[in-house]
Enzyme design. Structure first.
Site, PDB file in Angstrom:
ATOM      1  N   GLU A   1       9.334  45.921  27.803  1.00 61.69           N
ATOM      2  CA  GLU A   1       8.485  46.689  28.614  1.00 61.69           C
ATOM      3  C   GLU A   1       9.327  47.575  30.199  1.00 61.69           C
ATOM      4  O   GLU A   1      10.024  47.213  31.130  1.00 61.69           O
ATOM      5  CB  GLU A   1       7.608  45.811  29.821  1.00 61.69           C
ATOM      6  CG  GLU A   1       6.638  45.728  28.828  1.00 61.69           C
ATOM      7  CD  GLU A   1       5.739  44.369  29.830  1.00 61.69           C
ATOM      8  OE1 GLU A   1       5.665  45.214  31.116  1.00 61.69           O
ATOM      9  OE2 GLU A   1       5.131  43.512  30.079  1.00 61.69           O
TER      10      GLU A   1
ATOM     11  N   ASP B   1       1.430  45.424  42.055  1.00 62.15           N
ATOM     12  CA  ASP B   1       2.176  44.968  41.586  1.00 62.15           C
ATOM     13  C   ASP B   1       3.091  43.887  43.002  1.00 62.15           C
ATOM     14  O   ASP B   1       2.388  43.962  43.933  1.00 62.15           O
ATOM     15  CB  ASP B   1       3.551  45.704  41.109  1.00 62.15           C
ATOM     16  CG  ASP B   1       3.790  46.262  39.985  1.00 62.15           C
ATOM     17  OD1 ASP B   1       4.110  44.582  39.334  1.00 62.15           O
ATOM     18  OD2 ASP B   1       3.335  47.279  39.699  1.00 62.15           O
TER      19      ASP B   1
END
Lengths: 407, 265
Positions: free
Chosen positions: B49, B60
């Site tokens: 990824e 995040d």
């Protein structure tokens, strides 16, 4: 009849939900809860009572004679500055906090830029016995230390956000990160008519009293509708609150005044619709300030409350369809209008609201002396005394007795 | 069959879970991010990824935020991400981009899909794009033969699990905790339950991420998932390293440890 958004929260091509899947079920839950509450006469009566008894709503309409004379048009001010906590924000927050009580979540979080929504949230949470955590960019906690103290006095926890640009947009990011991990027990009291569905329409429902009251008040005072309704636009909660009542009145011009900062051409501004492009930020498709790669650009404005690189999706829709127009007022134009209102009316406006006044002065030139312009005076300027005093050079320099010694 | 379909056919035949590793493009520099990806593939990562650094990464935690900020400050652009994908795909590991939606929309959804496919990329993971809003991306992904990896969460209703699984291809990304990315002491109890609910509505492969940071945790997750997804722990190797070679070595070792875990040894 104007009917927006659709059932999935879209205002035409704007709005929607660009959010992590983890928050979709909670947003659905909120949507259903608000739809139910809105239809529940007991809930709405309770909300009305609180706004009336506690928040000093409805706010008066005031004909600003001396300001009108200077402007060259009849200027009517919707006095949201007289609400408890000094701005329209209390309408939104009492509504969302009361909904939080109804849902049964004991903890509330909020983001704040200048601190007005944070103070309103801390106030509503004290009033309704909710635990309150406010996220605020570290830079803003330094610029607005008094509001940090206010929130703490009211029992809220203020968390300085040290990531990104350390301003409002990062405070929203951090509040969303908190929410995704705490959503079972926590409500997010969102501060403006932006964000993912249902926030834009829910915040509009909660602030539309501004325009509903003003429309009736103007009719009573003048016997007809105003030629224009003017409000400042950051995220856009006070503007959508004013505009909503007039959207089906095709003869009433709706004008949103964006923060032009140093001038849109300088790139240092917060005029999202005037100077931005369509994209996705904080959960909705709308206009935003972004670079070639879609990275959010920092906004600039003397008004902390308008200093946000996004805008609520309904404003993007109203701009797109042409029902409302959006024009910038620079820092200098806003401060000049600020000064004029102080001197002609004895009212110190919030610098945010001074942008609307600046827009009204421009509009007066165009519409002429027979026109009536309704302006939302969305907040009072107590919080801005320091900024304005510095801007106008009103704070005396310390007296220098001799080199290097100050008194 | 896409490259991702082939990978899962192989790992299923081998009786193991696939190891998915996340690193942001351009962190700490474009060249080093490529070397770091090569190191994690050498260490045993099956699927890469590549993170597209974004100014407002709401999903995040602090580790990936710090890396993205550093990459952006160093001038990382969307076109650099495509270059990193090209280098990553050249290792032979299927490579997807993980990105918030606005950079894709700004680049142009079709143009992005075309560039990604042209660089050998296999698909997109979209943390803030749900299928409900994804019509344009679904069309572009079909045109350019890319996989659409959507996320599901413990809070997803059964109805949304079925709808999302139906819209997804390649694999489904199950976030095992209610929270943001970042290493955690313990794996979540919510993971197995979420995957079990997914199995009732789809036979597409399920990758589980959020919080996995070592081989033991990977082994636990590999018991019930088709892929184990690791991000922050790999990024931390680079953030904490004294120098370049130490960082790359730490990544290689962590990948080896994680790989042993997903092999269920």
């Amino acid at each position: 009849m104007y009917a927006q958004p659709d059932t999935t929260g879209h205002f035409g091509r704007f709005g929607g939900r660009f959010m992590p899947e983890a928050l979709i079920a909670p947003l659905d839950e909120l949507d259903h809860a608000w739809t139910d509450a809105k239809a529940d006469p007991t809930f709405m009566a309770e909300l009305d009572r609180m706004l009336r008894e506690y928040a000093n709503v409805p706010s008066p309409l005031y004909e600003a004679h001396r300001f009108s004379e200077a402007a060259g048009a009849r200027i009517l001010l919707k006095r949201e500055d007289l609400n408890h906590t000094g701005a329209h924000k209390i309408r939104n927050v009492i509504g969302q906090a009361l909904l939080a009580k109804r849902i049964g979540k004991p903890r509330a979080i909020a983001e704040t830029g200048a601190g007005q929504h944070g103070v309103a949230s801390a106030t509503a949470c004290a009033y309704l016995d909710l635990e309150c955590v406010v996220y605020m960019g570290e830079l803003d906690t330094q610029r607005q230390a008094l509001n940090v103290a206010r929130m703490r006095m009211l029992g809220a926890e203020v968390v300085p956000v040290t990531t990104g640009s350390r301003t409002l947009k990062d405070a929203i990011n951090e509040a969303l990160r908190d929410w995704v991990a705490s959503v079972d027990t926590t409500s997010y009291l969102f501060g403006t008519a932006a964000g993912p569905h249902p926030f834009p329409s829910m915040v509009r429902d909660l602030t539309r009293g501004i325009g509903d009251e003003a429309r009736a008040q103007v009719l009573e005072l003048t016997g007809s509708l105003p030629d224009a309704a003017v409000a400042c636009v950051g995220g856009g909660s006070n503007a959508i609150g004013l505009f909503t009542a007039f959207i089906d009145d095709a003869d009433v011009r709706l004008v949103g005044i964006e923060a032009g900062g140093d001038g849109v051409e300088t790139g240092r501004h917060a005029a999202t619709i005037t100077g931005g492009d369509v994209g996705v930020l904080h959960g909705a498709r709308s206009f935003l300030l972004q670079d070639e790669d879609g990275q959010t650009i920092e906004s600039h404005s003397i008004s902390a409350g308008l200093d946000y690189p996004g805008v609520g999706p309904e404003h993007s829709f109203l701009a797109d369809t042409g029902r409302a127009s959006y024009v910038p007022a620079t820092d200098a134009e806003a401060m000049s209008a600020f000064d004029l209102l102080c001197k002609t009316e004895g009212i110190i406006p919030a610098i945010e609201s001074a942008h609307a006044l600046a827009g009204a002065l421009e509009l007066a030139k165009e519409l002429g002396p027979d026109s009536t312009i309704l302006v939302n005076l969305s907040g009072r300027g107590d919080k801005d005394v320091h900024t304005a005093a510095e801007y106008f050079g009103l704070i005396d320099e310390p007296v220098v007795l001799e080199q290097g010694v100050e008194e | 069959m896409t490259a991702i379909d082939e990978l899962f056919a192989r790992t299923r035949a081998e009786g193991r879970a696939a190891l998915v590793g996340y690193l942001p493009a351009g962190f700490p520099s474009k060249e080093l991010s490529i070397k770091a990806i090569e190191a994690m593939v050498e260490g045993g990562v099956d699927l890469v990824e590549v993170g597209l650094p974004y100014s407002d990464p709401v999903m995040d935690g602090p580790t990936i935020q710090a890396a993205a900020e550093q990459a952006l400050r160093a001038g990382s652009r969307t076109t650099d991400v495509i270059d990193v994908v090209r280098a990553s795909a050249a290792t032979g590991a299927p490579t997807v981009v993980m990105t918030y939606w606005n950079p894709v929309e700004r680049f142009g959804v079709n143009r992005f899909a075309e560039a990604l496919a042209g660089a050998g990329g296999a698909g997109l993971i979209t943390p803030d794009l749900i299928p409900d809003e994804a019509a344009e991306w679904v069309a572009a992904s079909e045109q350019f033969g890319l996989d659409r990896i959507f996320l599901v969460a413990p809070s997803s209703t059964d109805e949304r699990l079925a709808m999302t699984a139906d819209a997804a291809s390649g694999f489904i990304y199950a976030t095992a905790v209610m929270g943001v990315t970042g290493a955690r002491e313990q794996t979540s109890a919510l993971g197995p339950e979420l995957v079990a609910r997914l199995r009732k509505v789809t036979d597409k492969p399920v990758g589980v991420g959020l919080g996995v940071s070592n081989g033991d945790q990977a082994r636990e997750v590999a018991e019930f998932a088709d892929a184990v997804i690791v991000g922050s722990a790999l990024v931390r190797c680079l953030l904490d390293a004294e120098d370049e070679s130490a960082g790359l070595e730490a990544i290689r070792r962590l990948a080896q440890d994680l790989r042993a875990g997903v092999e269920r040894n």
